[in-house]
Design a protein around this motif. Structure first.
Motif, short mmCIF file in Angstrom:
data_model
loop_
_atom_site.label_atom_id
_atom_site.label_comp_id
_atom_site.label_asym_id
_atom_site.label_seq_id
_atom_site.Cartn_x
_atom_site.Cartn_y
_atom_site.Cartn_z
N ARG A 186 0.53 -1.03 0.28
CA ARG A 186 -0.15 -0.43 -0.07
C ARG A 186 0.79 0.98 0.24
N ILE A 187 0.16 2.09 -1.09
CA ILE A 187 1.54 3.23 -0.94
C ILE A 187 0.44 4.39 -0.41
N VAL A 188 0.75 5.36 -0.23
CA VAL A 188 -0.65 6.80 0.16
C VAL A 188 0.27 7.25 -0.59
N ASN A 189 -0.53 8.48 -1.77
CA ASN A 189 0.16 9.02 -2.88
C ASN A 189 -0.52 9.92 -2.48
N ARG A 190 0.00 11.08 -1.53
CA ARG A 190 -0.45 12.36 -0.97
C ARG A 190 0.75 13.01 -0.17
N ARG A 191 -0.16 14.37 -0.83
CA ARG A 191 1.22 15.43 0.02
C ARG A 191 1.29 15.41 1.42
N ALA A 192 0.17 15.16 1.80
CA ALA A 192 -0.79 15.33 3.85
C ALA A 192 0.13 14.01 4.33
N PRO A 193 0.70 14.23 5.39
CA PRO A 193 1.09 13.54 6.06
C PRO A 193 0.46 12.43 7.04
N ARG A 202 0.03 5.47 9.82
CA ARG A 202 1.42 5.37 10.50
C ARG A 202 1.92 4.21 10.78
N GLY A 203 2.78 4.02 10.01
CA GLY A 203 3.52 2.69 9.61
C GLY A 203 2.19 1.32 9.54
N LEU A 204 1.40 2.05 8.93
CA LEU A 204 0.85 0.89 7.99
C LEU A 204 0.62 1.94 6.23
N ALA A 205 1.82 2.37 5.99
CA ALA A 205 1.39 2.18 4.42
C ALA A 205 2.34 3.32 4.42
N TRP A 206 2.70 3.70 3.03
CA TRP A 206 4.73 3.92 2.58
C TRP A 206 3.59 5.53 1.63
N ARG A 207 3.63 6.66 2.54
CA ARG A 207 3.73 7.85 1.87
C ARG A 207 4.55 8.65 0.69
N VAL A 208 3.80 8.40 -0.32
CA VAL A 208 4.51 9.23 -1.36
C VAL A 208 3.91 10.52 -1.70
N GLY A 209 4.65 10.95 -1.82
CA GLY A 209 4.70 12.47 -1.96
C GLY A 209 3.65 13.21 -3.67
N ARG A 210 4.46 12.22 -4.41
CA ARG A 210 4.90 12.91 -5.02
C ARG A 210 3.54 12.16 -5.93
N PRO A 211 3.18 12.91 -7.00
CA PRO A 211 2.35 12.46 -8.10
C PRO A 211 2.89 11.22 -8.77
N LEU A 228 9.72 4.98 -8.10
CA LEU A 228 11.02 5.56 -9.20
C LEU A 228 10.87 5.81 -10.12
N VAL A 229 9.91 5.15 -10.99
CA VAL A 229 9.26 4.88 -11.67
C VAL A 229 7.82 5.82 -12.09
N GLY A 230 7.30 5.72 -10.83
CA GLY A 230 5.86 6.28 -10.67
C GLY A 230 6.75 8.07 -10.79
N ILE A 231 7.24 8.59 -10.50
CA ILE A 231 7.54 9.93 -9.87
C ILE A 231 8.32 9.82 -11.13
N GLY A 232 8.88 9.44 -12.17
CA GLY A 232 9.71 9.62 -13.47
C GLY A 232 11.29 9.69 -13.30
N LYS A 233 11.21 8.70 -11.87
CA LYS A 233 12.78 8.76 -12.01
C LYS A 233 13.47 8.05 -12.61
N TRP A 234 12.55 7.28 -13.04
CA TRP A 234 13.17 6.29 -13.61
C TRP A 234 12.36 5.81 -14.93
N ARG A 235 12.66 5.13 -16.29
CA ARG A 235 11.77 4.61 -17.12
C ARG A 235 11.52 3.35 -16.96
#
Lengths: 245, 245
Positions: free
Chosen positions: B114-121, B126-135, B206-213
Motif C-alpha cells: 500500500r502506497i498512499v500517494n498524497r502530500r499530506a502526512p 502511520r506504519g501501515l502504508a508508505w506515503r509518497v508525496g510526488r504524484p 522510482l518509475v512512478g515519480i519519473g526518476k526511472w523509465r
C-alpha cells in the motif's frame, strides 16, 4: 487578514474530541497551537462538526483567519509541520471569502460508522471500528433505518447534555452497506444532535442481531424519550466524512 | 494429536517479524506462547510467510499440532484470548490432515503493498502504508511491472542476507492499481526472495515519480546485481494477503 478553509483528517483516539477542553487535548487546540507557532497569532479554528472523544475525521472542514501574508500551500505545509506528532493532517487548504463559516455556512454533514462484523478480535482497527461478533442482518437494518429518515423529533437519539435548541432534525439519508466483513452506516443531515449517529447505529445493531425488529426502531423514535434508546454505539467506529457548503 | 490450520491477521508494528528472535517479539512466539497457555504444550507454529519486522498480515497461514483434544472453534477462541494484548487475531482455525504444512505445501503466496500517494502526512496509516508525496504515474509503473513478471534471476531484488538456494523465481503476477489516493501493488508467486516485494515496489515508485523509465526496470533486473537496485520500499506498506495450497 485571509480566511482559510481547512480539510482536516484525524485519528480521534488520543483526543478528548474536536473542542478545546481542560481535561485533555482537543483537535481544535492542536490546530490553534500550530497556527500560533508559525504566525505568532492567537487564533480560533472553527469546525463544521464538534466530534466527541475518540471520534475520527476523514474530512472535517474548519476555517481560520490569519493576518500574516501566506499562500494556501504555505499554510498547509506549515500546519502539517507544526501539528506533529499528533495524528492530524491538513488534506487541503484553500483561501475563502470572509463570509465563509465552517460551522454556520454548512448545508450538509456526512458521517460514516464502521462496524466490523466478525468473531475474531480486531488488530489494525482497535479504536477505529466497533466489532460486533454476532452476524448482522443488513436487510433488517435497512428496513429499520427507513423509519428514521426524514424530519422527526429525535429526542430518543439525543444525549442528555445536547445543547441544540430543538430535538427536531431532518435526516436526509441513513444507508446500511455491507463490504466484506464490514457493515457501514452512512448518515447525512444538515446537522445532527449530540450522539445522534451513535445512538441510531446502536439501535440499528440491535435490529441487525435480531434483538429488535425493524418496527421497534419506529416505536423508539415515537417514544421521544431517551429511555427508549436501545444502545449507544461506541465512538470508535464514527468518522466525520465531509461537509457541504 | 490434531493439526490445525490457522489464518492469522496481525499489525506488524510492534514485532521484530514473524519469526521468534532474541532481539524482540515475533508473531510466531506470541502464537506459541498462547498455545502453551491453554494446552501446557511446547509447540512450534509454522507460517507460510516469514514476514520482516514491521510487515503486516491480513491472511498469514500457519499450522500447529496440539495433543490436547480440542475442536477448531475452541482453539480459535482460546488463541484469541491468550494472544492479548498483542495485535494478533486468528481469523479462522480448521482441522487439517497431518500432511498439510503451512510452509512447504504452499503453492502460491500473495502480498499487497500500500502506497498512499498524497502530500499530506499520514494519520491513521502511520506504519501501515508508505506515503509518497510526488504524484505517481501508474501507467508507467504498470509498464515497468511487466518486465518483472515471469521466471527470472531476481538477484537485484534480493536482500544480501537472503537464504534461498537460488535467486531464480517465477513471479506470477505484479499488478499496480490506483484506488483514490492510494496505489496498491499486488504480487503473487509460489515463493519470494527476502525483500523481493519491497525491492520491486521501491523501483516501481522510482518509475512512478519519473526518476526511472519503465525500461530501467528491465536493465536493473538484467544486471543481476544488488547495486542496480534503485530503492527498497519500507516495511510499513507490506501486507501478507493469502497463501494457496
Amino acid at each position: 487578514m485571509t480566511r482559510f478553509r481547512l480539510t482536516i483528517e484525524y485519528d480521534g483516539r488520543p483526543f478528548v474530541g474536536w473542542q478545546r477542553q481542560a481535561n485533555g487535548t482537543g483537535v481544535q487546540q492542536v490546530l490553534e497551537d500550530a497556527v500560533r507557532a508559525f504566525t505568532g497569532e492567537q487564533v480560533t479554528v472553527f469546525g463544521a462538526g464538534r466530534t466527541d472523544a475518540g471520534v475520527h475525521s476523514l474530512g472535517q472542514v474548519a476555517h481560520v483567519d490569519i493576518e500574516k501574508p501566506m499562500r494556501a500551500d504555505q499554510v498547509m505545509g506549515a500546519l502539517n509541520h507544526h501539528v506533529k506528532p499528533w495524528p492530524v493532517s491538513a488534506l487541503r487548504v484553500e483561501e475563502v471569502d470572509e463570509d465563509f463559516h465552517a460551522r454556520f455556512s454548512c448545508r450538509q454533514r456526512a458521517y460514516r460508522y464502521r462496524i466490523v462484523n466478525r468473531r475474531a478480535p480486531l488488530t489494525f482497527d482497535r479504536g477505529l471500528a466497533w466489532r460486533v461478533g454476532r452476524p448482522l442482518d443488513t436487510e433488517a437494518m435497512r428496513a429499520a433505518a427507513r423509519h428514521l429518515v426524514g424530519r422527526h423529533d429525535f429526542t430518543t437519539f439525543r444525549h442528555v447534555a445536547c445543547q441544540a435548541r430543538s430535538p427536531v432534525k431532518t435526516l436526509d439519508l441513513l444507508e446500511v452497506e455491507r463490504i466484506d466483513d464490514e457493515v457501514h452506516v452512512l448518515a447525512m443531515a444538515r446537522s445532527f444532535l449530540h450522539h445522534q449517529v451513535r445512538s441510531m447505529v446502536g439501535c440499528l445493531a440491535l435490529v441487525g442481531i435480531g434483538k429488535w425488529r425493524p418496527e421497534d426502531m419506529k416505536a423508539a423514535l415515537d417514544a421521544r424519550d431517551r429511555r427508549a434508546l436501545g444502545l449507544n454505539a461506541p465512538p470508535d467506529g464514527l468518522y466525520f466524512l465531509w461537509a457541504k457548503y
